[in-house]
Design an enzyme around this catalytic site. Structure first.
Site, PDB file in Angstrom:
ATOM      1  N   ASN A 123       0.863  -1.296  -0.021  1.00 52.18           N
ATOM      2  CA  ASN A 123      -0.126  -0.035   0.194  1.00 52.18           C
ATOM      3  C   ASN A 123       0.819   1.192  -0.073  1.00 52.18           C
ATOM      4  O   ASN A 123       0.402   2.230  -0.266  1.00 52.18           O
ATOM      5  CB  ASN A 123      -0.931  -0.072   1.151  1.00 52.18           C
ATOM      6  CG  ASN A 123      -2.135  -0.774   0.953  1.00 52.18           C
ATOM      7  OD1 ASN A 123      -2.427  -1.225  -0.085  1.00 52.18           O
ATOM      8  ND2 ASN A 123      -2.923  -1.302   2.061  1.00 52.18           N
ATOM      9  N   LYS A 175       6.922 -17.388 -34.511  1.00 52.98           N
ATOM     10  CA  LYS A 175       6.196 -16.394 -34.905  1.00 52.98           C
ATOM     11  C   LYS A 175       5.392 -16.886 -36.175  1.00 52.98           C
ATOM     12  O   LYS A 175       5.808 -17.889 -37.008  1.00 52.98           O
ATOM     13  CB  LYS A 175       6.841 -15.166 -35.219  1.00 52.98           C
ATOM     14  CG  LYS A 175       8.048 -14.635 -34.222  1.00 52.98           C
ATOM     15  CD  LYS A 175       7.273 -13.864 -33.346  1.00 52.98           C
ATOM     16  CE  LYS A 175       8.532 -13.444 -32.121  1.00 52.98           C
ATOM     17  NZ  LYS A 175       7.553 -12.488 -31.138  1.00 52.98           N
ATOM     18  N   GLU A 204       4.828 -15.249 -25.027  1.00 53.33           N
ATOM     19  CA  GLU A 204       4.194 -15.451 -23.532  1.00 53.33           C
ATOM     20  C   GLU A 204       2.817 -15.642 -23.581  1.00 53.33           C
ATOM     21  O   GLU A 204       2.246 -16.024 -22.541  1.00 53.33           O
ATOM     22  CB  GLU A 204       4.749 -14.205 -22.920  1.00 53.33           C
ATOM     23  CG  GLU A 204       4.278 -12.650 -23.668  1.00 53.33           C
ATOM     24  CD  GLU A 204       5.136 -12.320 -24.761  1.00 53.33           C
ATOM     25  OE1 GLU A 204       4.702 -11.260 -25.308  1.00 53.33           O
ATOM     26  OE2 GLU A 204       5.964 -12.720 -25.126  1.00 53.33           O
ATOM     27  N   HIS A 294       9.525 -16.051 -18.707  1.00 53.95           N
ATOM     28  CA  HIS A 294       9.436 -14.920 -19.428  1.00 53.95           C
ATOM     29  C   HIS A 294       8.745 -13.757 -18.407  1.00 53.95           C
ATOM     30  O   HIS A 294       8.054 -14.150 -17.511  1.00 53.95           O
ATOM     31  CB  HIS A 294       8.285 -15.142 -20.474  1.00 53.95           C
ATOM     32  CG  HIS A 294       8.124 -13.941 -21.487  1.00 53.95           C
ATOM     33  ND1 HIS A 294       7.625 -12.631 -21.261  1.00 53.95           N
ATOM     34  CD2 HIS A 294       8.601 -13.986 -22.721  1.00 53.95           C
ATOM     35  CE1 HIS A 294       7.826 -11.918 -22.463  1.00 53.95           C
ATOM     36  NE2 HIS A 294       8.595 -12.723 -23.328  1.00 53.95           N
TER      37      HIS A 294
END
Length: 481
Positions: A123, A175, A204, A294
């Site tokens: 906090n 990819k 990820e 990751h």
């Protein structure tokens, strides 16, 4: 009656509000070897003295609250309170200070990064008296470090498992990261591993989506691993992302990976959470799996210089929680990372003992007391022309991970992998022969490309690709020698 439970009846109780610095600013305090030490970058609100701001941080992250409470008399605040013991101005910044806080070890649950962070970065970061607050560094005492398992295996055990020595390991993120079917995904994995890479990787955010469910991906990737191993004679791996919506589902996926006999799995440790990550790290040690980490979401936390948590702290937390690899920036690629700062937290990941060195952003000497090390992963916008610099910067104990720099090769995935492997082998050989990679890097790559058409094609495609942007996170003026 013990000091922990003694009632301070002789002092009496007086309701009201008093300055934090009266209790929590103790410049004469001598830190103990068992204290957790923290360096906070504090930006107070106008009119708030730095001593009061530093004391407020110490109070609100330990035993204090905004008003005096009568139950203070039921314990020993001197035993349990955090203490701001030193404050220094940050040169070149207006109204910004480094506040050093010491926390007694009894404030924290053993073996719990979750509990440690809930106190130290809880906090207090929303406290109105502060315009901004950033945790720059932590000193984890040996007594607390020994309550953690840490990385499932560590650097040396990983090299022994893979039977690969004397060079960085090579990886590739598949990819496009989203949209491939499991079979086509497995095909890309096979081509990259067959071409000479040590690892391929789930991105990820590859978990278990409608276009590719996790079980199908695991099966096709395992097939690719075994086929490429048979053809190359090398041990291969794919980072199978076990991150899931619940801890139970995460462990179910990890167990399935173990049943397939693959060497490594993966977790997104910040979005997944430290409790889940520590549980997975324990599972990996018990079941012989390496664990790739990751850091998705890290830049939300660490990129702004005046507020948040520096990545060196997140890196230390990961080493405690457990992981064998973690992404650590590249210095030369598309992602944020200033050289000296990056090398500072890379050493904190790998080395057993790291001296205080403000020129690299390291505020405290850190002794890891034999906790296994973590391999830094360089990933993000890198290609073959970066290979000399990456080999020079990160050294052998690292993973160099090329996504687009492999799959973007004009001849396909396998030739892209060949180009990266040839470039790496050329750089390692040149370094071992005494050449200066920083000075002679381009000529080393050009020479190697003469007998590797795959490397020559890669050099031509990426000869003009650069990411020339200044880092946001830089060293302070008083840290630069």
């Amino acid at each position: 009656m013990s000091p922990q439970t003694e009632t301070k009846t002789s002092v009496g109780f007086k309701a009201g509000v008093k300055d934090y610095k009266l209790t929590y600013y103790t410049p004469d305090y001598e830190t103990k070897a068992t204290d957790i030490l923290a360096a906070f970058r504090v930006t107070p609100q106008p009119g708030v003295p730095p001593e009061e701001a530093g004391a407020a941080v110490a109070a609100e992250s330990s035993t204090g609250t905004w008003t005096t409470v009568w139950t203070d008399g039921l314990t020993s605040l001197d035993r349990y309170k955090g203490r701001c013991y030193h404050i220094e101005r940050v040169f070149g910044e207006k109204d910004q200070y480094i506040a050093y806080v010491a926390y007694p070890l009894d404030l924290f649950e053993e073996g719990s990064v979750t509990n440690m962070f809930t106190s130290i970065v809880g906090n207090v970061f929303g406290f109105k008296a502060l315009r901004a607050l950033r945790l720059e560094d932590l000193r984890i005492p040996a007594a607390y470090t020994k309550t953690f398992q840490g990385p499932p295996h560590g650097i040396q055990v990983e090299r022994d498992k893979l039977n690969k020595y004397g060079r960085p390991l090579l990886g590739c993120t598949i990819k496009p990261k989203l949209g491939l079917s499991a079979k086509n995904y497995g095909r890309a994995v096979y081509e990259c591993l067959r071409g000479g890479l040590d690892f391929t990787k789930d991105d990820e955010n590859v978990n278990s989506q409608p276009f590719m469910r996790w079980r199908d991906r695991f099966l096709f990737c395992a097939e690719a691993i075994y086929k490429s191993q048979a053809e190359t004679g090398e041990i291969k791996g794919h980072y199978l992302n076990a991150t899931a919506g619940t801890c139970e589902e995460m462990l179910r996926r990890a167990y399935f990976a173990k049943e397939l006999g693959v060497p490594i799995i993966m977790h997104d440790y910040l979005t997944g959470g430290f409790t889940a990550n520590t549980s997975l790290a324990h599972f990996c040690r018990e079941n012989g799996l390496l664990l790739h980490i990751h850091r998705a979401m890290h830049a939300v936390i660490d990129r702004q210089k005046n507020h948040g948590i520096h990545f060196r702290v997140l890196a230390k937390a990961l080493r405690l929680s457990g992981g064998d690899h973690i992404h650590a920036g590249t210095v030369v690629g598309k992602l944020e990372g200033e050289r000296e700062i990056t090398l500072g937290f890379v050493d904190l990941l790998r080395d057993n003992f790291v001296e205080k060195d403000r020129s690299r952003g390291i505020y405290f000497t850190q002794d890891w007391v034999s906790l296994p090390g973590v391999l830094p992963v360089a990933s993000g916008g890198i290609h073959v022309w970066h290979m000399p610099a990456l080999t020079d910067i990160f050294g052998d104990d690292s993973v160099l991970q090329f996504g687009g720099g492999t799959l973007g090769h004009p001849w396909g995935n396998a030739p892209g992998a060949v180009a990266n492997r040839v470039a790496l082998e050329a750089c390692v050989q040149a370094r071992n022969e005494g050449l200066d990679l920083a000075q002679d890097g381009n000529s080393i790559i050009r020479q190697a490309s003469k007998w590797s058409p795959e490397l020559a094609a890669a050099c031509e495609v990426w000869k003009e690709i650069q990411f020339n942007f200044k880092s946001v996170d830089t060293l302070d003026l008083n840290e630069i020698k």
